[in-house]
Design a protein around this motif. Sequence first.
Motif, PDB file in Angstrom:
ATOM      1  N   GLY A   1      43.641  29.749   7.191  1.00 29.47           N
ATOM      2  CA  GLY A   1      42.973  30.557   7.750  1.00 29.47           C
ATOM      3  C   GLY A   1      43.167  32.048   7.252  1.00 29.47           C
ATOM      4  N   TRP A   2      43.784  31.994   6.424  1.00 30.96           N
ATOM      5  CA  TRP A   2      44.329  33.428   6.362  1.00 30.96           C
ATOM      6  C   TRP A   2      43.944  33.420   5.084  1.00 30.96           C
ATOM      7  N   ASN A   3      43.637  34.843   5.094  1.00 31.01           N
ATOM      8  CA  ASN A   3      43.568  35.786   3.289  1.00 31.01           C
ATOM      9  C   ASN A   3      44.099  35.512   3.205  1.00 31.01           C
ATOM     10  N   LEU A   4      44.669  35.114   1.801  1.00 27.16           N
ATOM     11  CA  LEU A   4      46.182  34.797   1.099  1.00 27.16           C
ATOM     12  C   LEU A   4      45.885  36.399   0.493  1.00 27.16           C
ATOM     13  N   GLU A   5      44.434  36.819   0.028  1.00 29.27           N
ATOM     14  CA  GLU A   5      44.462  38.336  -0.767  1.00 29.27           C
ATOM     15  C   GLU A   5      45.030  39.463   0.246  1.00 29.27           C
ATOM     16  N   THR A   6      44.750  39.346   1.769  1.00 33.28           N
ATOM     17  CA  THR A   6      46.057  40.724   2.698  1.00 33.28           C
ATOM     18  C   THR A   6      46.982  40.502   2.998  1.00 33.28           C
ATOM     19  N   ILE A   7      47.312  38.874   2.546  1.00 34.18           N
ATOM     20  CA  ILE A   7      48.913  38.814   3.662  1.00 34.18           C
ATOM     21  C   ILE A   7      49.461  39.623   3.148  1.00 34.18           C
ATOM     22  N   SER A   8      49.968  40.157   2.864  1.00 31.99           N
ATOM     23  CA  SER A   8      50.935  41.400   1.901  1.00 31.99           C
ATOM     24  C   SER A   8      50.192  43.071   1.730  1.00 31.99           C
TER      25      SER A   8
ATOM     26  N   PHE B   1      47.285  39.543  14.242  1.00 34.02           N
ATOM     27  CA  PHE B   1      47.680  38.537  14.943  1.00 34.02           C
ATOM     28  C   PHE B   1      47.202  37.538  15.219  1.00 34.02           C
ATOM     29  N   LYS B   2      47.150  36.657  14.898  1.00 33.95           N
ATOM     30  CA  LYS B   2      45.762  35.080  15.086  1.00 33.95           C
ATOM     31  C   LYS B   2      46.556  34.210  16.354  1.00 33.95           C
ATOM     32  N   LEU B   3      45.878  33.234  16.949  1.00 37.13           N
ATOM     33  CA  LEU B   3      46.146  32.356  17.955  1.00 37.13           C
ATOM     34  C   LEU B   3      45.714  31.404  17.407  1.00 37.13           C
ATOM     35  N   LEU B   4      45.979  30.236  17.307  1.00 39.97           N
ATOM     36  CA  LEU B   4      45.992  28.553  17.088  1.00 39.97           C
ATOM     37  C   LEU B   4      45.471  28.303  18.875  1.00 39.97           C
ATOM     38  N   LEU B   5      44.391  27.385  18.835  1.00 34.45           N
ATOM     39  CA  LEU B   5      44.295  27.612  20.322  1.00 34.45           C
ATOM     40  C   LEU B   5      44.383  25.790  20.167  1.00 34.45           C
TER      41      LEU B   5
ATOM     42  N   ASN C   1      41.004  34.919  15.117  1.00 34.08           N
ATOM     43  CA  ASN C   1      41.379  36.443  14.500  1.00 34.08           C
ATOM     44  C   ASN C   1      41.355  37.324  15.446  1.00 34.08           C
ATOM     45  N   LEU C   2      42.866  37.662  16.296  1.00 33.64           N
ATOM     46  CA  LEU C   2      42.518  38.805  17.246  1.00 33.64           C
ATOM     47  C   LEU C   2      42.725  40.309  17.024  1.00 33.64           C
ATOM     48  N   SER C   3      43.944  40.849  15.939  1.00 30.90           N
ATOM     49  CA  SER C   3      43.788  41.597  15.541  1.00 30.90           C
ATOM     50  C   SER C   3      43.902  41.961  14.274  1.00 30.90           C
ATOM     51  N   VAL C   4      43.674  43.250  13.814  1.00 34.19           N
ATOM     52  CA  VAL C   4      44.146  43.528  12.475  1.00 34.19           C
ATOM     53  C   VAL C   4      44.836  45.326  12.590  1.00 34.19           C
ATOM     54  N   GLY C   5      46.144  45.533  11.931  1.00 32.80           N
ATOM     55  CA  GLY C   5      46.555  46.135  11.851  1.00 32.80           C
ATOM     56  C   GLY C   5      46.743  47.022  11.023  1.00 32.80           C
ATOM     57  N   GLY C   6      48.399  47.811  10.916  1.00 33.08           N
ATOM     58  CA  GLY C   6      48.684  48.465   9.485  1.00 33.08           C
ATOM     59  C   GLY C   6      49.243  47.581   8.539  1.00 33.08           C
ATOM     60  N   ILE C   7      49.687  48.602   8.097  1.00 32.81           N
ATOM     61  CA  ILE C   7      51.853  48.007   7.465  1.00 32.81           C
ATOM     62  C   ILE C   7      52.649  47.264   8.043  1.00 32.81           C
ATOM     63  N   THR C   8      52.692  48.060   9.259  1.00 32.99           N
ATOM     64  CA  THR C   8      54.092  48.084  10.020  1.00 32.99           C
ATOM     65  C   THR C   8      53.797  47.188  11.091  1.00 32.99           C
TER      66      THR C   8
ATOM     67  N   HIS D   1      51.370  36.004  14.268  1.00 33.11           N
ATOM     68  CA  HIS D   1      51.177  37.090  12.397  1.00 33.11           C
ATOM     69  C   HIS D   1      51.993  37.089  11.682  1.00 33.11           C
ATOM     70  N   ASN D   2      51.703  38.278  10.430  1.00 31.60           N
ATOM     71  CA  ASN D   2      52.464  38.018   9.204  1.00 31.60           C
ATOM     72  C   ASN D   2      52.829  39.998   9.115  1.00 31.60           C
ATOM     73  N   HIS D   3      54.157  39.402   8.454  1.00 28.52           N
ATOM     74  CA  HIS D   3      54.689  40.398   8.260  1.00 28.52           C
ATOM     75  C   HIS D   3      53.962  40.726   6.492  1.00 28.52           C
ATOM     76  N   PRO D   4      53.937  41.673   6.126  1.00 25.60           N
ATOM     77  CA  PRO D   4      53.284  42.109   5.360  1.00 25.60           C
ATOM     78  C   PRO D   4      54.464  42.543   3.395  1.00 25.60           C
TER      79      PRO D   4
END
Length: 151
Positions: A40-47, A52-56, A68-75, A100-103
Amino acid sequence: MEQNLFKVAEVKISYKQHFKISERPKISKSQDAYSVLLNGWNLETISLYEEFKLLLLNRSNRVLGIVNLSVGGITGTVVDPRLIFVCALKANACNLILAHNHPSGALTPSEEDIKLTSKISNAAKLLEITVFDHLIVTDNGYYSFADNGLL
């Protein structure tokens, strides 16, 4: 016109199941959750930027959905715990997995990640919802708070 000034805004709730729950993936371990989340993640933007996502999950740990709860910046990205519980209650979820991912690709949780996980887990207990895990996701691996004794 003045009567409308005093009306209270409210969340509208409806429950419409558009799928057979038996056809949904069942989460038994962190690897299962990682696989579902990665699909469910866009692999082009994961890095590129943090999300932040929530699996129900239902009571049987079948996936009800990914939010998909939030989209932020690099850090970092901002997570409002109230939105987590609005989503969980609205979906009739009994269990949650935070992600959540760590770019940067780093799999080590930050102090903020640990504090947020504890805060959400403690709040969930009041609603009789269980936070099973919090995953840090990258395109080539993951870190599980539960597997590492942080939950």
